[in-house]
Write a protein that holds these residues in place. Structure first.
Motif, PDB file in Angstrom:
ATOM      1  N   PRO A  92       0.845  -1.202   0.000  1.00 43.40           N
ATOM      2  CA  PRO A  92       0.000   0.000   0.000  1.00 43.40           C
ATOM      3  C   PRO A  92       0.877   1.247   0.000  1.00 43.40           C
ATOM      4  N   ALA A 138       0.474   5.540   0.729  1.00 44.02           N
ATOM      5  CA  ALA A 138      -0.417   6.651   1.113  1.00 44.02           C
ATOM      6  C   ALA A 138       0.242   7.947   0.632  1.00 44.02           C
ATOM      7  N   GLY A 139       0.956   8.656   1.508  1.00 41.48           N
ATOM      8  CA  GLY A 139       1.626   9.885   1.074  1.00 41.48           C
ATOM      9  C   GLY A 139       2.884   9.626   0.273  1.00 41.48           C
ATOM     10  N   GLY A 140       3.475   8.456   0.452  1.00 39.46           N
ATOM     11  CA  GLY A 140       4.688   8.087  -0.290  1.00 39.46           C
ATOM     12  C   GLY A 140       5.971   8.693   0.265  1.00 39.46           C
ATOM     13  N   THR A 141       5.894   9.439   1.373  1.00 41.63           N
ATOM     14  CA  THR A 141       7.103  10.139   1.846  1.00 41.63           C
ATOM     15  C   THR A 141       8.168   9.173   2.379  1.00 41.63           C
ATOM     16  N   ASP A 142       7.747   8.018   2.865  1.00 43.02           N
ATOM     17  CA  ASP A 142       8.705   6.985   3.280  1.00 43.02           C
ATOM     18  C   ASP A 142       8.933   5.996   2.151  1.00 43.02           C
ATOM     19  N   LEU A 143       7.827   5.533   1.577  1.00 41.60           N
ATOM     20  CA  LEU A 143       7.927   4.419   0.635  1.00 41.60           C
ATOM     21  C   LEU A 143       8.725   4.789  -0.611  1.00 41.60           C
ATOM     22  N   GLY A 149       9.013  16.128   9.902  1.00 47.97           N
ATOM     23  CA  GLY A 149       9.620  16.821   8.774  1.00 47.97           C
ATOM     24  C   GLY A 149       9.283  18.304   8.830  1.00 47.97           C
ATOM     25  N   THR A 173       1.094  10.643   6.162  1.00 39.87           N
ATOM     26  CA  THR A 173      -0.145  10.241   6.830  1.00 39.87           C
ATOM     27  C   THR A 173       0.140   9.528   8.151  1.00 39.87           C
ATOM     28  N   ASN A 227       2.968   6.524   8.974  1.00 36.75           N
ATOM     29  CA  ASN A 227       3.927   6.703  10.071  1.00 36.75           C
ATOM     30  C   ASN A 227       3.950   5.461  10.970  1.00 36.75           C
ATOM     31  N   ASP A 268       7.295   9.585  15.005  1.00 31.07           N
ATOM     32  CA  ASP A 268       6.976  10.616  15.995  1.00 31.07           C
ATOM     33  C   ASP A 268       5.561  10.529  16.553  1.00 31.07           C
ATOM     34  N   ILE A 288      -4.105  -0.440   7.632  1.00 28.79           N
ATOM     35  CA  ILE A 288      -4.633   0.283   8.798  1.00 28.79           C
ATOM     36  C   ILE A 288      -5.774   1.148   8.280  1.00 28.79           C
ATOM     37  N   LYS A 322      11.122  16.268  21.158  1.00 31.37           N
ATOM     38  CA  LYS A 322      12.083  15.366  20.532  1.00 31.37           C
ATOM     39  C   LYS A 322      13.437  16.049  20.392  1.00 31.37           C
ATOM     40  N   ILE A 379      14.080  16.379  10.765  1.00 32.10           N
ATOM     41  CA  ILE A 379      14.950  15.392  11.388  1.00 32.10           C
ATOM     42  C   ILE A 379      14.155  14.177  11.848  1.00 32.10           C
TER      43      ILE A 379
HETATM   44  C1  LIG Z   1      12.343  14.740   4.548  1.00 33.60           C
HETATM   45  C2  LIG Z   1      11.604  13.785   5.445  1.00 33.60           C
HETATM   46  C3  LIG Z   1      11.472  14.097   6.787  1.00 33.60           C
HETATM   47  C4  LIG Z   1      10.801  13.210   7.639  1.00 33.60           C
HETATM   48  N1  LIG Z   1      10.677  13.557   8.956  1.00 33.60           N
HETATM   49  C5  LIG Z   1      10.031  12.728   9.805  1.00 33.60           C
HETATM   50  C6  LIG Z   1       9.910  13.077  11.182  1.00 33.60           C
HETATM   51  O1  LIG Z   1      10.357  14.122  11.650  1.00 33.60           O
HETATM   52  N2  LIG Z   1       9.248  12.195  11.993  1.00 33.60           N
HETATM   53  C7  LIG Z   1       8.704  11.018  11.540  1.00 33.60           C
HETATM   54  O2  LIG Z   1       8.108  10.286  12.333  1.00 33.60           O
HETATM   55  N3  LIG Z   1       8.813  10.687  10.216  1.00 33.60           N
HETATM   56  C8  LIG Z   1       9.458  11.492   9.355  1.00 33.60           C
HETATM   57  N4  LIG Z   1       9.576  11.157   8.029  1.00 33.60           N
HETATM   58  C9  LIG Z   1       9.010   9.887   7.586  1.00 33.60           C
HETATM   59  C10 LIG Z   1       7.595   9.980   6.941  1.00 33.60           C
HETATM   60  O3  LIG Z   1       7.325  11.241   6.426  1.00 33.60           O
HETATM   61  C11 LIG Z   1       6.487   9.568   7.925  1.00 33.60           C
HETATM   62  O4  LIG Z   1       6.744   8.287   8.476  1.00 33.60           O
HETATM   63  C12 LIG Z   1       5.098   9.574   7.251  1.00 33.60           C
HETATM   64  O5  LIG Z   1       4.109   9.686   8.245  1.00 33.60           O
HETATM   65  C13 LIG Z   1       4.820   8.357   6.393  1.00 33.60           C
HETATM   66  O6  LIG Z   1       3.501   8.479   5.863  1.00 33.60           O
HETATM   67  P1  LIG Z   1       3.211   8.300   4.300  1.00 33.60           P
HETATM   68  O7  LIG Z   1       1.743   8.472   4.137  1.00 33.60           O
HETATM   69  O8  LIG Z   1       4.072   9.160   3.469  1.00 33.60           O
HETATM   70  O9  LIG Z   1       3.618   6.770   4.131  1.00 33.60           O
HETATM   71  P2  LIG Z   1       4.054   5.999   2.811  1.00 33.60           P
HETATM   72  O10 LIG Z   1       5.416   6.412   2.424  1.00 33.60           O
HETATM   73  O11 LIG Z   1       2.989   6.067   1.793  1.00 33.60           O
HETATM   74  O12 LIG Z   1       4.085   4.516   3.423  1.00 33.60           O
HETATM   75  C14 LIG Z   1       4.982   4.171   4.459  1.00 33.60           C
HETATM   76  C15 LIG Z   1       4.795   2.685   4.787  1.00 33.60           C
HETATM   77  O13 LIG Z   1       3.518   2.450   5.349  1.00 33.60           O
HETATM   78  C16 LIG Z   1       2.728   1.587   4.511  1.00 33.60           C
HETATM   79  N5  LIG Z   1       1.379   2.153   4.582  1.00 33.60           N
HETATM   80  C17 LIG Z   1       0.999   3.427   4.326  1.00 33.60           C
HETATM   81  N6  LIG Z   1      -0.283   3.599   4.674  1.00 33.60           N
HETATM   82  C18 LIG Z   1      -0.722   2.405   5.143  1.00 33.60           C
HETATM   83  C19 LIG Z   1      -1.969   1.956   5.676  1.00 33.60           C
HETATM   84  N7  LIG Z   1      -3.044   2.750   5.815  1.00 33.60           N
HETATM   85  N8  LIG Z   1      -2.058   0.664   6.050  1.00 33.60           N
HETATM   86  C20 LIG Z   1      -0.997  -0.167   5.952  1.00 33.60           C
HETATM   87  N9  LIG Z   1       0.199   0.207   5.473  1.00 33.60           N
HETATM   88  C21 LIG Z   1       0.331   1.491   5.079  1.00 33.60           C
HETATM   89  C22 LIG Z   1       3.400   1.583   3.154  1.00 33.60           C
HETATM   90  O14 LIG Z   1       3.218   0.359   2.476  1.00 33.60           O
HETATM   91  C23 LIG Z   1       4.856   1.773   3.548  1.00 33.60           C
HETATM   92  O15 LIG Z   1       5.405   0.550   3.958  1.00 33.60           O
HETATM   93  C24 LIG Z   1      10.233  12.007   7.149  1.00 33.60           C
HETATM   94  C25 LIG Z   1      10.358  11.709   5.777  1.00 33.60           C
HETATM   95  C26 LIG Z   1      11.027  12.578   4.948  1.00 33.60           C
HETATM   96  C27 LIG Z   1      11.140  12.235   3.478  1.00 33.60           C
END
Ligand SMILES: Cc1cc2nc3c(=O)[nH]c(=O)nc-3n(C[C@H](O)[C@H](O)[C@H](O)COP(=O)(O)OP(=O)(O)OC[C@H]3O[C@@H](n4cnc5c(N)ncnc54)[C@H](O)[C@@H]3O)c2cc1C
Length: 289
Positions: A29, A31-36, A100, A109, A113, A122, A165, A187, A195
Protein backbone atom coordinates in the motif's frame (compact mmCIF):
# COMPACT_ATOMS: atom_id res chain seq x y z
CA UNK A 1 15.63 7.94 -11.34
CA UNK A 2 12.43 6.06 -12.27
CA UNK A 3 10.78 3.94 -9.61
CA UNK A 4 11.03 0.18 -10.26
CA UNK A 5 7.22 -0.23 -10.24
CA UNK A 6 5.17 -2.13 -12.85
CA UNK A 7 1.66 -1.43 -11.58
CA UNK A 8 0.04 1.42 -9.65
CA UNK A 9 -3.49 0.32 -8.73
CA UNK A 10 -6.12 2.83 -7.66
CA UNK A 11 -8.91 1.14 -5.67
CA UNK A 12 -12.04 3.13 -4.83
CA UNK A 13 -12.68 1.78 -1.33
CA UNK A 14 -10.76 0.00 1.45
CA UNK A 15 -12.33 -3.39 0.63
CA UNK A 16 -11.09 -3.20 -2.97
CA UNK A 17 -7.65 -2.15 -1.66
CA UNK A 18 -7.28 -5.28 0.49
CA UNK A 19 -8.62 -7.48 -2.32
CA UNK A 20 -5.85 -6.14 -4.55
CA UNK A 21 -3.22 -6.69 -1.85
CA UNK A 22 -4.38 -10.31 -1.57
CA UNK A 23 -4.46 -10.74 -5.37
CA UNK A 24 -0.94 -9.38 -5.99
CA UNK A 25 1.46 -11.00 -3.49
CA UNK A 26 4.28 -8.60 -2.65
CA UNK A 27 2.13 -5.56 -3.47
CA UNK A 28 2.52 -2.63 -1.06
CA UNK A 29 0.00 0.00 0.00
CA UNK A 30 1.09 3.58 -0.56
CA UNK A 31 -0.42 6.65 1.11
CA UNK A 32 1.63 9.88 1.07
CA UNK A 33 4.69 8.09 -0.29
CA UNK A 34 7.10 10.14 1.85
CA UNK A 35 8.71 6.98 3.28
CA UNK A 36 7.93 4.42 0.63
CA UNK A 37 9.23 6.36 -2.36
CA UNK A 38 12.53 6.98 -0.56
CA UNK A 39 12.75 3.27 0.35
CA UNK A 40 11.96 2.15 -3.22
CA UNK A 41 14.49 4.57 -4.71
CA UNK A 42 17.23 3.40 -2.34
CA UNK A 43 16.46 -0.28 -3.01
CA UNK A 44 15.75 -0.88 0.69
CA UNK A 45 12.27 -2.06 -0.34
CA UNK A 46 11.13 -3.55 -3.63
CA UNK A 47 7.63 -4.04 -5.05
CA UNK A 48 6.25 -4.50 -8.55
CA UNK A 49 2.79 -3.35 -7.52
CA UNK A 50 1.63 -0.44 -5.40
CA UNK A 51 -1.93 -0.05 -4.14
CA UNK A 52 -2.72 3.64 -3.76
CA UNK A 53 -4.75 4.40 -0.61
CA UNK A 54 -5.23 8.03 -1.68
CA UNK A 55 -8.72 7.56 -3.13
CA UNK A 56 -10.31 5.04 -0.76
CA UNK A 57 -11.81 7.50 1.74
CA UNK A 58 -9.50 7.01 4.72
CA UNK A 59 -8.99 10.73 5.37
CA UNK A 60 -10.75 12.61 8.14
CA UNK A 61 -11.30 12.88 11.87
CA UNK A 62 -14.67 12.04 13.44
CA UNK A 63 -16.12 11.70 16.92
CA UNK A 64 -17.66 8.30 17.61
CA UNK A 65 -19.01 6.43 20.64
CA UNK A 66 -15.61 4.85 21.24
CA UNK A 67 -13.66 8.12 20.99
CA UNK A 68 -12.03 10.25 18.33
CA UNK A 69 -11.44 8.25 15.15
CA UNK A 70 -8.64 9.40 12.84
CA UNK A 71 -8.64 7.89 9.34
CA UNK A 72 -5.32 6.30 8.44
CA UNK A 73 -4.82 8.56 5.41
CA UNK A 74 -5.24 11.75 7.46
CA UNK A 75 -2.20 13.95 7.01
CA UNK A 76 0.02 15.34 9.75
CA UNK A 77 -1.03 18.82 8.69
CA UNK A 78 -4.72 18.00 9.27
CA UNK A 79 -3.95 16.38 12.65
CA UNK A 80 -1.85 19.33 13.82
CA UNK A 81 -4.64 21.75 12.85
CA UNK A 82 -7.58 19.86 14.39
CA UNK A 83 -9.05 21.72 17.37
CA UNK A 84 -10.27 18.54 19.10
CA UNK A 85 -6.81 16.97 18.93
CA UNK A 86 -5.06 20.15 20.01
CA UNK A 87 -7.35 20.41 23.05
CA UNK A 88 -7.71 16.73 24.04
CA UNK A 89 -4.50 15.12 22.77
CA UNK A 90 -2.03 18.02 22.56
CA UNK A 91 1.07 15.78 22.40
CA UNK A 92 -0.25 14.22 19.19
CA UNK A 93 -0.87 17.63 17.60
CA UNK A 94 2.64 18.73 18.66
CA UNK A 95 4.22 15.55 17.22
CA UNK A 96 2.33 15.87 13.92
CA UNK A 97 3.55 19.47 13.59
CA UNK A 98 7.17 18.27 13.96
CA UNK A 99 7.16 15.48 11.33
CA UNK A 100 9.62 16.82 8.77
CA UNK A 101 8.73 20.31 7.60
CA UNK A 102 5.37 21.59 6.37
CA UNK A 103 5.53 20.21 2.78
CA UNK A 104 6.13 16.72 4.24
CA UNK A 105 3.31 17.23 6.77
CA UNK A 106 0.89 17.93 3.92
CA UNK A 107 1.56 14.45 2.44
CA UNK A 108 2.71 12.26 5.34
CA UNK A 109 -0.15 10.24 6.83
CA UNK A 110 -0.78 8.80 10.26
CA UNK A 111 -1.22 5.27 8.87
CA UNK A 112 2.07 5.48 6.98
CA UNK A 113 3.93 6.70 10.07
CA UNK A 114 2.70 3.72 12.11
CA UNK A 115 2.81 1.04 9.37
CA UNK A 116 6.52 1.71 8.90
CA UNK A 117 7.05 0.52 12.51
CA UNK A 118 10.07 2.78 12.91
CA UNK A 119 11.26 3.05 16.54
CA UNK A 120 11.50 6.80 15.80
CA UNK A 121 7.96 7.34 14.39
CA UNK A 122 6.98 10.62 15.99
CA UNK A 123 3.25 9.94 16.35
CA UNK A 124 3.78 6.65 18.21
CA UNK A 125 4.67 7.99 21.71
CA UNK A 126 1.69 10.40 21.87
CA UNK A 127 -0.62 7.64 20.67
CA UNK A 128 0.80 5.21 23.25
CA UNK A 129 0.02 7.61 26.11
CA UNK A 130 -3.47 7.99 24.62
CA UNK A 131 -4.02 4.18 24.73
CA UNK A 132 -4.83 4.33 21.01
CA UNK A 133 -6.32 1.38 19.16
CA UNK A 134 -5.74 0.56 15.49
CA UNK A 135 -8.45 -0.83 13.24
CA UNK A 136 -6.97 -3.14 10.61
CA UNK A 137 -8.77 -4.48 7.54
CA UNK A 138 -7.99 -7.50 5.38
CA UNK A 139 -10.13 -9.57 3.01
CA UNK A 140 -11.01 -11.65 6.11
CA UNK A 141 -12.54 -8.68 7.94
CA UNK A 142 -11.49 -6.10 10.53
CA UNK A 143 -9.70 -6.44 13.84
CA UNK A 144 -8.79 -4.02 16.63
CA UNK A 145 -5.22 -3.93 17.92
CA UNK A 146 -4.03 -1.76 20.83
CA UNK A 147 -1.08 0.29 19.60
CA UNK A 148 0.88 -1.04 22.59
CA UNK A 149 0.68 -4.51 20.95
CA UNK A 150 1.22 -3.40 17.35
CA UNK A 151 5.00 -2.98 17.13
CA UNK A 152 7.26 -6.05 17.22
CA UNK A 153 10.67 -4.55 16.37
CA UNK A 154 12.32 -2.13 13.92
CA UNK A 155 10.23 -2.29 10.73
CA UNK A 156 8.09 -5.13 12.11
CA UNK A 157 4.52 -5.12 13.37
CA UNK A 158 1.60 -7.51 13.83
CA UNK A 159 0.11 -6.19 10.55
CA UNK A 160 0.14 -8.83 7.82
CA UNK A 161 1.08 -7.82 4.24
CA UNK A 162 -2.58 -8.12 3.14
CA UNK A 163 -3.83 -5.83 5.90
CA UNK A 164 -4.22 -2.08 5.86
CA UNK A 165 -4.63 0.28 8.80
CA UNK A 166 -8.10 1.79 8.48
CA UNK A 167 -8.10 4.16 11.44
CA UNK A 168 -6.70 5.05 14.83
CA UNK A 169 -9.11 5.51 17.75
CA UNK A 170 -8.33 7.72 20.72
CA UNK A 171 -10.51 6.67 23.70
CA UNK A 172 -12.19 9.59 25.51
CA UNK A 173 -10.38 10.96 28.53
CA UNK A 174 -11.32 13.47 31.15
CA UNK A 175 -9.52 15.56 33.70
CA UNK A 176 -11.16 15.69 37.16
CA UNK A 177 -12.33 19.06 38.48
CA UNK A 178 -9.58 20.90 40.45
CA UNK A 179 -6.88 18.85 38.69
CA UNK A 180 -4.45 20.26 36.10
CA UNK A 181 -3.41 18.50 32.92
CA UNK A 182 0.14 18.76 31.56
CA UNK A 183 0.85 17.06 28.25
CA UNK A 184 3.84 17.52 25.97
CA UNK A 185 5.69 15.92 23.04
CA UNK A 186 9.38 16.77 22.72
CA UNK A 187 12.08 15.37 20.53
CA UNK A 188 15.81 15.70 20.12
CA UNK A 189 17.60 15.52 16.82
CA UNK A 190 20.70 16.84 15.14
CA UNK A 191 18.93 20.03 14.01
CA UNK A 192 15.60 21.82 14.46
CA UNK A 193 13.63 20.68 11.39
CA UNK A 194 13.46 17.82 8.91
CA UNK A 195 14.95 15.39 11.39
CA UNK A 196 14.26 11.84 12.40
CA UNK A 197 14.17 11.76 16.20
CA UNK A 198 17.23 10.62 18.12
CA UNK A 199 14.99 10.53 21.19
CA UNK A 200 11.37 11.52 21.68
CA UNK A 201 9.15 11.71 24.74
CA UNK A 202 5.41 12.05 25.10
CA UNK A 203 4.37 12.80 28.64
CA UNK A 204 1.01 13.31 30.31
CA UNK A 205 0.51 14.16 33.96
CA UNK A 206 -2.70 15.05 35.73
CA UNK A 207 -1.86 16.79 38.97
CA UNK A 208 -4.54 16.74 41.68
CA UNK A 209 -5.48 19.77 43.76
CA UNK A 210 -3.18 18.60 46.61
CA UNK A 211 -0.16 18.52 44.24
CA UNK A 212 0.03 14.73 43.91
CA UNK A 213 0.21 12.97 40.54
CA UNK A 214 -3.27 11.60 39.84
CA UNK A 215 -2.59 10.18 36.39
CA UNK A 216 0.68 9.58 34.58
CA UNK A 217 1.58 8.25 31.14
CA UNK A 218 5.05 8.40 29.58
CA UNK A 219 6.20 6.98 26.25
CA UNK A 220 9.54 7.16 24.48
CA UNK A 221 10.66 6.81 20.87
CA UNK A 222 14.01 5.85 19.31
CA UNK A 223 15.48 4.45 22.54
CA UNK A 224 14.36 0.81 22.18
CA UNK A 225 13.51 -1.53 19.27
CA UNK A 226 9.94 -0.19 19.37
CA UNK A 227 8.28 2.96 20.67
CA UNK A 228 7.13 2.05 24.19
CA UNK A 229 5.60 3.17 27.45
CA UNK A 230 8.04 3.96 30.27
CA UNK A 231 6.18 1.94 32.90
CA UNK A 232 8.88 1.99 35.59
CA UNK A 233 9.17 5.77 35.54
CA UNK A 234 5.37 6.01 35.55
CA UNK A 235 5.23 3.77 38.65
CA UNK A 236 7.68 6.03 40.50
CA UNK A 237 5.55 9.12 39.81
CA UNK A 238 2.04 7.73 40.36
CA UNK A 239 0.39 9.17 43.45
CA UNK A 240 3.50 11.13 44.53
CA UNK A 241 4.27 14.84 44.80
CA UNK A 242 6.96 16.03 42.38
CA UNK A 243 9.68 16.66 44.95
CA UNK A 244 13.33 16.69 43.90
CA UNK A 245 13.99 13.09 45.08
CA UNK A 246 10.85 11.76 43.33
CA UNK A 247 11.88 13.48 40.08
CA UNK A 248 15.41 12.05 40.35
CA UNK A 249 14.04 8.54 41.04
CA UNK A 250 11.74 8.77 38.01
CA UNK A 251 14.62 9.81 35.76
CA UNK A 252 16.79 6.95 37.09
CA UNK A 253 13.94 4.50 36.49
CA UNK A 254 13.52 5.79 32.94
CA UNK A 255 17.21 5.34 32.17
CA UNK A 256 17.14 1.78 33.51
CA UNK A 257 14.23 0.74 31.31
CA UNK A 258 15.62 2.11 28.01
CA UNK A 259 17.41 -0.14 25.52
CA UNK A 260 18.98 2.32 23.06
CA UNK A 261 21.36 1.35 20.29
CA UNK A 262 24.33 3.07 18.63
CA UNK A 263 23.53 4.07 15.06
CA UNK A 264 24.46 6.68 12.47
CA UNK A 265 22.30 9.30 14.16
CA UNK A 266 23.55 8.97 17.77
CA UNK A 267 25.38 6.67 20.19
CA UNK A 268 23.34 4.80 22.80
CA UNK A 269 24.78 6.81 25.72
CA UNK A 270 23.64 10.07 24.11
CA UNK A 271 20.10 8.74 23.64
CA UNK A 272 19.98 7.67 27.29
CA UNK A 273 21.13 11.09 28.51
CA UNK A 274 18.85 12.98 26.12
CA UNK A 275 15.79 10.99 27.25
CA UNK A 276 16.64 11.84 30.87
CA UNK A 277 16.96 15.52 29.98
CA UNK A 278 13.57 15.56 28.22
CA UNK A 279 11.84 13.98 31.23
CA UNK A 280 13.71 16.23 33.67
CA UNK A 281 12.60 19.35 31.77
CA UNK A 282 8.99 18.21 31.62
CA UNK A 283 8.84 17.38 35.34
CA UNK A 284 10.55 20.66 36.24
CA UNK A 285 7.96 22.55 34.21
CA UNK A 286 5.09 20.71 35.91
CA UNK A 287 6.63 21.23 39.36
CA UNK A 288 7.11 24.90 38.54
CA UNK A 289 10.86 25.09 38.83
C1 LIG B 1 12.34 14.74 4.55
C2 LIG B 1 11.60 13.78 5.44
C3 LIG B 1 11.47 14.10 6.79
C4 LIG B 1 10.80 13.21 7.64
N1 LIG B 1 10.68 13.56 8.96
C5 LIG B 1 10.03 12.73 9.80
C6 LIG B 1 9.91 13.08 11.18
O1 LIG B 1 10.36 14.12 11.65
N2 LIG B 1 9.25 12.20 11.99
C7 LIG B 1 8.70 11.02 11.54
O2 LIG B 1 8.11 10.29 12.33
N3 LIG B 1 8.81 10.69 10.22
C8 LIG B 1 9.46 11.49 9.36
N4 LIG B 1 9.58 11.16 8.03
C9 LIG B 1 9.01 9.89 7.59
C10 LIG B 1 7.59 9.98 6.94
O3 LIG B 1 7.33 11.24 6.43
C11 LIG B 1 6.49 9.57 7.93
O4 LIG B 1 6.74 8.29 8.48
C12 LIG B 1 5.10 9.57 7.25
O5 LIG B 1 4.11 9.69 8.25
C13 LIG B 1 4.82 8.36 6.39
O6 LIG B 1 3.50 8.48 5.86
P1 LIG B 1 3.21 8.30 4.30
O7 LIG B 1 1.74 8.47 4.14
O8 LIG B 1 4.07 9.16 3.47
O9 LIG B 1 3.62 6.77 4.13
P2 LIG B 1 4.05 6.00 2.81
O10 LIG B 1 5.42 6.41 2.42
O11 LIG B 1 2.99 6.07 1.79
O12 LIG B 1 4.08 4.52 3.42
C14 LIG B 1 4.98 4.17 4.46
C15 LIG B 1 4.80 2.68 4.79
O13 LIG B 1 3.52 2.45 5.35
C16 LIG B 1 2.73 1.59 4.51
N5 LIG B 1 1.38 2.15 4.58
C17 LIG B 1 1.00 3.43 4.33
N6 LIG B 1 -0.28 3.60 4.67
C18 LIG B 1 -0.72 2.41 5.14
C19 LIG B 1 -1.97 1.96 5.68
N7 LIG B 1 -3.04 2.75 5.82
N8 LIG B 1 -2.06 0.66 6.05
C20 LIG B 1 -1.00 -0.17 5.95
N9 LIG B 1 0.20 0.21 5.47
C21 LIG B 1 0.33 1.49 5.08
C22 LIG B 1 3.40 1.58 3.15
O14 LIG B 1 3.22 0.36 2.48
C23 LIG B 1 4.86 1.77 3.55
O15 LIG B 1 5.41 0.55 3.96
C24 LIG B 1 10.23 12.01 7.15
C25 LIG B 1 10.36 11.71 5.78
C26 LIG B 1 11.03 12.58 4.95
C27 LIG B 1 11.14 12.24 3.48
Amino acid sequence: MDLPIRRLLRPRDPEEAVELLARYPGALPVAGGTDLVVQLRSGKVSAETLVDLGGVGLEGIAEGAEGLVIGAATTMDAIAADGRIRAGWPALAQAASQVGAWPIQCRATLGGNLANASPAADTAPPLLIANAQLRLLSSRGTRLVPLAEFFLGPGRSVRTPEEIILSVTLPPRTVPAHATLYERFTKVGPRREQIISVVSLAARLVVAGDGSVGEVALAVGAVAPTPRRARRAEAVLAGRRLTGPVRRDAIAALQEELAPIDDVRAPAWYRRVAAAVLLDRFLAEVAGG
